[in-house]
Design an enzyme around this catalytic site. Structure first.
Site, PDB file in Angstrom:
ATOM      1  N   SER A  68      10.462   2.520   6.635  1.00 53.80           N
ATOM      2  CA  SER A  68       9.858   1.219   6.981  1.00 53.80           C
ATOM      3  C   SER A  68      10.262   0.808   8.394  1.00 53.80           C
ATOM      4  O   SER A  68       9.591   1.165   9.368  1.00 53.80           O
ATOM      5  CB  SER A  68      10.220   0.171   5.934  1.00 53.80           C
ATOM      6  OG  SER A  68      11.621  -0.060   5.885  1.00 53.80           O
ATOM      7  N   HIS A  88      11.052   8.866  13.607  1.00 47.75           N
ATOM      8  CA  HIS A  88       9.956   7.905  13.372  1.00 47.75           C
ATOM      9  C   HIS A  88       8.591   8.605  13.405  1.00 47.75           C
ATOM     10  O   HIS A  88       7.750   8.316  14.252  1.00 47.75           O
ATOM     11  CB  HIS A  88      10.007   6.749  14.391  1.00 47.75           C
ATOM     12  CG  HIS A  88       9.342   5.507  13.863  1.00 47.75           C
ATOM     13  ND1 HIS A  88       9.727   4.229  14.181  1.00 47.75           N
ATOM     14  CD2 HIS A  88       8.282   5.343  13.017  1.00 47.75           C
ATOM     15  CE1 HIS A  88       8.954   3.348  13.565  1.00 47.75           C
ATOM     16  NE2 HIS A  88       8.072   4.002  12.850  1.00 47.75           N
ATOM     17  N   GLU A 124      15.864   2.857  18.458  1.00 42.65           N
ATOM     18  CA  GLU A 124      15.132   4.114  18.596  1.00 42.65           C
ATOM     19  C   GLU A 124      14.849   4.353  20.069  1.00 42.65           C
ATOM     20  O   GLU A 124      14.392   3.428  20.750  1.00 42.65           O
ATOM     21  CB  GLU A 124      13.828   4.040  17.794  1.00 42.65           C
ATOM     22  CG  GLU A 124      14.104   3.900  16.300  1.00 42.65           C
ATOM     23  CD  GLU A 124      12.841   3.746  15.436  1.00 42.65           C
ATOM     24  OE1 GLU A 124      11.732   3.793  15.986  1.00 42.65           O
ATOM     25  OE2 GLU A 124      12.993   3.576  14.229  1.00 42.65           O
ATOM     26  N   ARG A 161       0.818  -1.210   0.000  1.00 42.97           N
ATOM     27  CA  ARG A 161       0.000   0.000   0.000  1.00 42.97           C
ATOM     28  C   ARG A 161       0.853   1.261   0.000  1.00 42.97           C
ATOM     29  O   ARG A 161       0.627   2.186  -0.757  1.00 42.97           O
ATOM     30  CB  ARG A 161      -0.869   0.056   1.255  1.00 42.97           C
ATOM     31  CG  ARG A 161      -1.958  -0.986   1.353  1.00 42.97           C
ATOM     32  CD  ARG A 161      -2.763  -0.660   2.629  1.00 42.97           C
ATOM     33  NE  ARG A 161      -3.766  -1.649   2.932  1.00 42.97           N
ATOM     34  CZ  ARG A 161      -3.538  -2.735   3.672  1.00 42.97           C
ATOM     35  NH1 ARG A 161      -2.326  -2.981   4.158  1.00 42.97           N
ATOM     36  NH2 ARG A 161      -4.506  -3.587   3.915  1.00 42.97           N
TER      37      ARG A 161
HETATM   38  C1  GLV Z   1       4.800   2.959  12.051  1.00 41.15           C
HETATM   39  O1  GLV Z   1       5.987   2.794  11.909  1.00 41.15           O
HETATM   40  C2  GLV Z   1       3.823   1.920  11.946  1.00 41.15           C
HETATM   41  O2  GLV Z   1       4.186   0.747  11.749  1.00 41.15           O
HETATM   42  O3  GLV Z   1       2.634   2.248  12.077  1.00 41.15           O
END
Ligand code: GLV
Ligand code: GLV
Length: 329
Positions: A240, A289, A270, A157
């Site tokens: 990602s 992020h 992170e 997507r």
């Molecule tokens: C963000 O990184 C998610 O996977 O929603």
């Protein structure tokens, strides 16, 4: 008595309220994430959990919560959860796909453009008082995005949404995918995207954007060898998961200018450790992020997360179960 639910962080929008109308909810009160031990202790007796991608929900946590029936992840990715083990225990795991697709694609493009046109570096330059000549023929030259080749690793997507934006930039779009899907067919028909193997994509692309989930197969998918295939002028964008890239090798490639630049939203650890070599490099744009971080999307995610949990704990099939096989038995 209402089922008990533990939510590992305050989430925006009406999601918490919705959950509160059905269940007895408690929310982790701090901004820092709870440790696994803290989750176990706060969630004792709970049938439902709302989790974030920074919560490590492994088999130990699952075993320590014997009443648990549903884990509703406030994210699309769920590599922080041992789904296989949850499935074995008959626990439904849900996520929030779809709503964050376009928002994450926007951020991938923000990183791509910023890295290519050196926007963040230029901003730092101005603020540091270095802009002393009104207009410089060779000042902060980047490279064109328009007309270049974009390689999308993982045509799901989000990959598709990133590719659709590329048509406005008149780009040639290459992609990799493990399977033929409705989305890959649309990518070919609507975007003129061409499916190639990863090596070809890396060799031919000016911009490489990663859109695969983190799995054992994709861990360090982009390592030394793969970085070595990229053009010295290429830009890598990662929205990602950090561990899809071997970060040490990426920092080396960037510092030796074996690739031109990177735009990164995600990291192997992170928050990124402050001694990370990436932080010392000019040719990388780093954000914390925030792929799905828009007001609209974060509140839609909360709503879907709540709907998933309410359905799962009421014995209905939630809209976004990642392990629907739990219902097959
Ligand atoms: C963000 O990184 C998610 O996977 O929603
Ligand atoms: C740039 O500002 C130009 O006028 O070429």
């Amino acid at each position: 008595m209402a089922s008990r639910v533990f939510v590992t962080r305050e989430i925006p929008g009406t999601g918490l309220q919705m959950i509160g109308q059905h269940f007895d909810v408690s929310v982790w009160p701090h901004e820092r994430p709870p440790t696994s031990e803290e989750i176990v202790s706060a969630a004792q007796g709970c049938e439902g959990l709302v989790t974030l991608l920074s919560d490590n929900i492994d088999s130990g946590v699952i075993d320590a919560l014997p009443r648990l029936r549903a884990i509703s992840q406030y994210a699309v990715g769920y590599d922080n959860i041992d789904v296989e083990y949850a499935t074995k225990r008959g626990i439904i795991v849900t996520n929030t796909p779809g709503v964050l697709t376009e928002t994450t694609a926007d951020l991938a493009w923000a990183l791509l453009l910023a890295a290519s046109r050196r926007v963040v570096e230029a901003d730092r330059y101005v603020r540091a008082g270095e802009w002393r000549v009104a207009w410089g023929p060779t000042l902060l030259l980047g490279r064109d995005v328009y007309g270049a080749t974009l390689g999308i690793v993982g045509m799901g997507r989000i990959g598709f949404a990133v590719g659709r934006r590329a048509t406005g930039f008149n780009m040639r779009v290459l992609y990799t995918s493990r399977s033929d899907t409705k989305i890959t067919r649309r990518a070919e028909n609507e975007l003129g995207a061409k499916r190639v193997d990863l090596d070809t994509l890396l060799r031919e692309s000016d911009f490489v954007s990663l859109h695969v989930p983190l799995t054992p197969r994709t861990r360090h998918l982009i390592g030394k060898r793969e970085l070595g295939l990229m053009k010295p002028t290429a830009v890598l964008v990662n929205t990602s998961r950090g561990a899809v890239v071997d970060e040490r090798e990426l920092a080396r490639a960037l510092s030796e200018r074996r690739i031109r630049a990177a735009g990164l939203d995600v990291f192997e650890r992170e928050p990124i450790p402050l001694d990370s070599p990436l932080l010392g490099l000019d040719n990388v744009v780093i954000v914390p992020h925030i792929g799905s971080a828009s007001v609209e999307t974060r509140s839609k995610m909360a709503q879907i997360c709540a709907e998933n949990l309410i359905a799962a704990l009421s014995g209905q099939r939630p809209k976004y179960a990642v392990n629907p096989e739990v219902f097959e038995r």
